[in-house]
Design a protein around this motif. Structure first.
Motif, PDB file in Angstrom:
ATOM      1  N   PRO A 141       0.841  -1.209   0.000  1.00 38.89           N
ATOM      2  CA  PRO A 141       0.000   0.000   0.000  1.00 38.89           C
ATOM      3  C   PRO A 141       0.870   1.251   0.000  1.00 38.89           C
ATOM      4  O   PRO A 141       1.887   1.310   0.693  1.00 38.89           O
ATOM      5  CB  PRO A 141      -0.801  -0.118   1.307  1.00 38.89           C
ATOM      6  N   LYS A 142       0.475   2.245  -0.755  1.00 37.19           N
ATOM      7  CA  LYS A 142       1.263   3.489  -0.822  1.00 37.19           C
ATOM      8  C   LYS A 142       1.405   4.123   0.557  1.00 37.19           C
ATOM      9  O   LYS A 142       2.472   4.620   0.936  1.00 37.19           O
ATOM     10  CB  LYS A 142       0.594   4.486  -1.771  1.00 37.19           C
ATOM     11  N   GLU A 143       0.316   4.106   1.321  1.00 41.60           N
ATOM     12  CA  GLU A 143       0.335   4.750   2.624  1.00 41.60           C
ATOM     13  C   GLU A 143       1.381   4.108   3.539  1.00 41.60           C
ATOM     14  O   GLU A 143       2.094   4.791   4.277  1.00 41.60           O
ATOM     15  CB  GLU A 143      -1.042   4.687   3.279  1.00 41.60           C
ATOM     16  N   ALA A 144       1.457   2.785   3.492  1.00 37.98           N
ATOM     17  CA  ALA A 144       2.424   2.081   4.335  1.00 37.98           C
ATOM     18  C   ALA A 144       3.852   2.408   3.899  1.00 37.98           C
ATOM     19  O   ALA A 144       4.782   2.419   4.714  1.00 37.98           O
ATOM     20  CB  ALA A 144       2.187   0.580   4.256  1.00 37.98           C
ATOM     21  N   LEU A 192       5.427  16.669  -1.459  1.00 35.52           N
ATOM     22  CA  LEU A 192       6.082  15.441  -1.891  1.00 35.52           C
ATOM     23  C   LEU A 192       5.167  14.228  -1.740  1.00 35.52           C
ATOM     24  O   LEU A 192       5.153  13.334  -2.591  1.00 35.52           O
ATOM     25  CB  LEU A 192       7.368  15.216  -1.093  1.00 35.52           C
ATOM     26  N   LYS A 193       4.401  14.214  -0.663  1.00 33.92           N
ATOM     27  CA  LYS A 193       3.458  13.114  -0.454  1.00 33.92           C
ATOM     28  C   LYS A 193       2.426  13.089  -1.581  1.00 33.92           C
ATOM     29  O   LYS A 193       2.089  12.035  -2.120  1.00 33.92           O
ATOM     30  CB  LYS A 193       2.764  13.261   0.896  1.00 33.92           C
ATOM     31  N   ARG A 194       1.914  14.247  -1.963  1.00 31.76           N
ATOM     32  CA  ARG A 194       0.935  14.344  -3.040  1.00 31.76           C
ATOM     33  C   ARG A 194       1.553  13.921  -4.364  1.00 31.76           C
ATOM     34  O   ARG A 194       0.933  13.207  -5.155  1.00 31.76           O
ATOM     35  CB  ARG A 194       0.403  15.792  -3.121  1.00 31.76           C
ATOM     36  N   GLN A 195       2.787  14.342  -4.595  1.00 27.11           N
ATOM     37  CA  GLN A 195       3.485  13.962  -5.829  1.00 27.11           C
ATOM     38  C   GLN A 195       3.653  12.447  -5.895  1.00 27.11           C
ATOM     39  O   GLN A 195       3.463  11.827  -6.940  1.00 27.11           O
ATOM     40  CB  GLN A 195       4.847  14.657  -5.889  1.00 27.11           C
ATOM     41  N   PHE A 196       4.023  11.863  -4.760  1.00 26.47           N
ATOM     42  CA  PHE A 196       4.197  10.416  -4.680  1.00 26.47           C
ATOM     43  C   PHE A 196       2.893   9.690  -5.024  1.00 26.47           C
ATOM     44  O   PHE A 196       2.875   8.756  -5.828  1.00 26.47           O
ATOM     45  CB  PHE A 196       4.656  10.057  -3.264  1.00 26.47           C
ATOM     46  N   ILE A 197       1.792  10.137  -4.444  1.00 26.26           N
ATOM     47  CA  ILE A 197       0.491   9.512  -4.691  1.00 26.26           C
ATOM     48  C   ILE A 197       0.077   9.689  -6.145  1.00 26.26           C
ATOM     49  O   ILE A 197      -0.424   8.756  -6.792  1.00 26.26           O
ATOM     50  CB  ILE A 197      -0.580  10.104  -3.752  1.00 26.26           C
ATOM     51  N   LEU A 209       9.511  10.475 -12.120  1.00 30.85           N
ATOM     52  CA  LEU A 209       9.881   9.582 -11.023  1.00 30.85           C
ATOM     53  C   LEU A 209       9.966  10.384  -9.733  1.00 30.85           C
ATOM     54  O   LEU A 209      10.732  11.348  -9.661  1.00 30.85           O
ATOM     55  CB  LEU A 209      11.236   8.932 -11.314  1.00 30.85           C
ATOM     56  N   PRO A 210       9.201  10.021  -8.692  1.00 31.60           N
ATOM     57  CA  PRO A 210       9.280  10.749  -7.405  1.00 31.60           C
ATOM     58  C   PRO A 210      10.535  10.351  -6.646  1.00 31.60           C
ATOM     59  O   PRO A 210      10.487   9.691  -5.608  1.00 31.60           O
ATOM     60  CB  PRO A 210       8.004  10.315  -6.693  1.00 31.60           C
ATOM     61  N   ALA A 211      11.676  10.781  -7.183  1.00 31.98           N
ATOM     62  CA  ALA A 211      12.977  10.330  -6.669  1.00 31.98           C
ATOM     63  C   ALA A 211      13.193  10.701  -5.210  1.00 31.98           C
ATOM     64  O   ALA A 211      13.777   9.926  -4.453  1.00 31.98           O
ATOM     65  CB  ALA A 211      14.095  10.914  -7.535  1.00 31.98           C
ATOM     66  N   ALA A 212      12.710  11.884  -4.804  1.00 32.57           N
ATOM     67  CA  ALA A 212      12.953  12.338  -3.434  1.00 32.57           C
ATOM     68  C   ALA A 212      12.325  11.398  -2.412  1.00 32.57           C
ATOM     69  O   ALA A 212      12.931  11.079  -1.381  1.00 32.57           O
ATOM     70  CB  ALA A 212      12.416  13.757  -3.254  1.00 32.57           C
ATOM     71  N   VAL A 213      11.097  10.921  -2.696  1.00 31.02           N
ATOM     72  CA  VAL A 213      10.420  10.022  -1.754  1.00 31.02           C
ATOM     73  C   VAL A 213      11.075   8.643  -1.766  1.00 31.02           C
ATOM     74  O   VAL A 213      11.250   8.009  -0.719  1.00 31.02           O
ATOM     75  CB  VAL A 213       8.916   9.922  -2.071  1.00 31.02           C
ATOM     76  N   LEU A 214      11.441   8.145  -2.949  1.00 29.75           N
ATOM     77  CA  LEU A 214      12.111   6.849  -3.033  1.00 29.75           C
ATOM     78  C   LEU A 214      13.440   6.890  -2.283  1.00 29.75           C
ATOM     79  O   LEU A 214      13.800   5.937  -1.587  1.00 29.75           O
ATOM     80  CB  LEU A 214      12.339   6.465  -4.492  1.00 29.75           C
ATOM     81  N   GLU A 215      14.153   7.995  -2.410  1.00 28.89           N
ATOM     82  CA  GLU A 215      15.406   8.141  -1.671  1.00 28.89           C
ATOM     83  C   GLU A 215      15.145   8.160  -0.169  1.00 28.89           C
ATOM     84  O   GLU A 215      15.858   7.503   0.600  1.00 28.89           O
ATOM     85  CB  GLU A 215      16.114   9.433  -2.093  1.00 28.89           C
TER      86      GLU A 215
END
Length: 239
Positions: free
Chosen positions: A26-29, A40-45, A85-91
């Motif tokens: 799940p994205k939230e997890a 960033l959270k919105r971008q990730f979603i 690619l939401p690189a900041a969140v993946l990092e």
């Protein structure tokens, strides 16, 4: 391109594969507990369609001994809705897992791109080798009909270094990864500077300015030559 990737499609041993019905994340997890901004959270979603744990590379499944720190490498498919690619969140997630497990759990991202895939890894800073800041590295595109992701190394520490090398340097050598990344990045930076100086030199009209730019060009060219010889020497030694 298949609807979903699997561990074996990527060249990983079938014993490392996570069953499809247990792999969905799940994205939230995924971002829970991360210190990220609302933007960033919105971008990730908005940017990510789905997250799936494809494989777990551990001693339990592979028989490869644990490393000094590394005990597990999680292979996570990141399916995107578009090109960004939401690189900041993946990092942040990879850094979080790394810190929380005292460097025992690493993350290898696999990003389908329509005809194949890219991989991405977070590599910690290593100031002694020239890496002054940890960051996410993304590979060149790979096609599914090539050799795929290789597991190389005598323990999981080396396997992780090899996966980072495959991603950042396009070879599977696990030795001196940070040093080789630092050299490659310096070469890229100097090559751009060399091109800038060549353009400026061609446009300059005053003799003094042309001579100044020419001397700068020679210094850059000399350092580039030295670094390229060092890179080749390191590749031969590691091979």
């Amino acid at each position: 391109m298949p609807a979903s990737l699997t561990a074996t499609m990527l060249g990983l041993p079938s014993i490392t594969a996570v069953p499809a019905n247990k792999g969905r994340l799940p994205k939230e997890a995924f971002y829970q507990g991360l210190e990220i901004t609302v933007r960033l959270k919105r971008q990730f979603i908005d940017d990510i369609e789905s997250l799936t744990m494809l494989a777990l590379i551990r001693s339990k499944e592979t028989g490869i001994p644990d490393g000094k720190h590394v005990r597990e490498i999680s292979v996570i498919e990141v399916k995107l809705k578009g090109e960004r690619l939401p690189a900041a969140v993946l990092e942040q997630f990879a850094r979080f897992r790394d810190d929380m497990t005292h460097h025992a759990v690493k993350v290898l991202y696999v990003i389908p791109d329509g005809t194949g895939y890219k991989t991405a890894v977070f590599r910690n800073a290593n100031v002694n080798e020239g890496i002054h800041k940890g960051r996410l590295y993304v590979s060149e595109p790979h096609s599914l009909n090539k050799s795929g992701i290789r597991i190389a190394g005598t323990d999981l520490e080396q396997v992780w270094d090899s996966l980072c090398s495959q991603t950042a340097l396009n070879d599977e050598t696990p030795k001196n990864v940070d040093q080789r990344i630092a050299i490659r990045e310096r070469i890229m930076k100097l090559s751009a500077e060399q091109q800038r100086l060549k353009t400026a030199h061609a446009k300059a009209r005053q003799i003094g300015r042309r001579n100044e730019l020419w001397n700068q060009l020679r210094k850059v060219a000399d350092e580039l030559d030295r670094l390229k010889r060092r890179e080749i020497s390191g590749a031969l030694k590691n091979g």
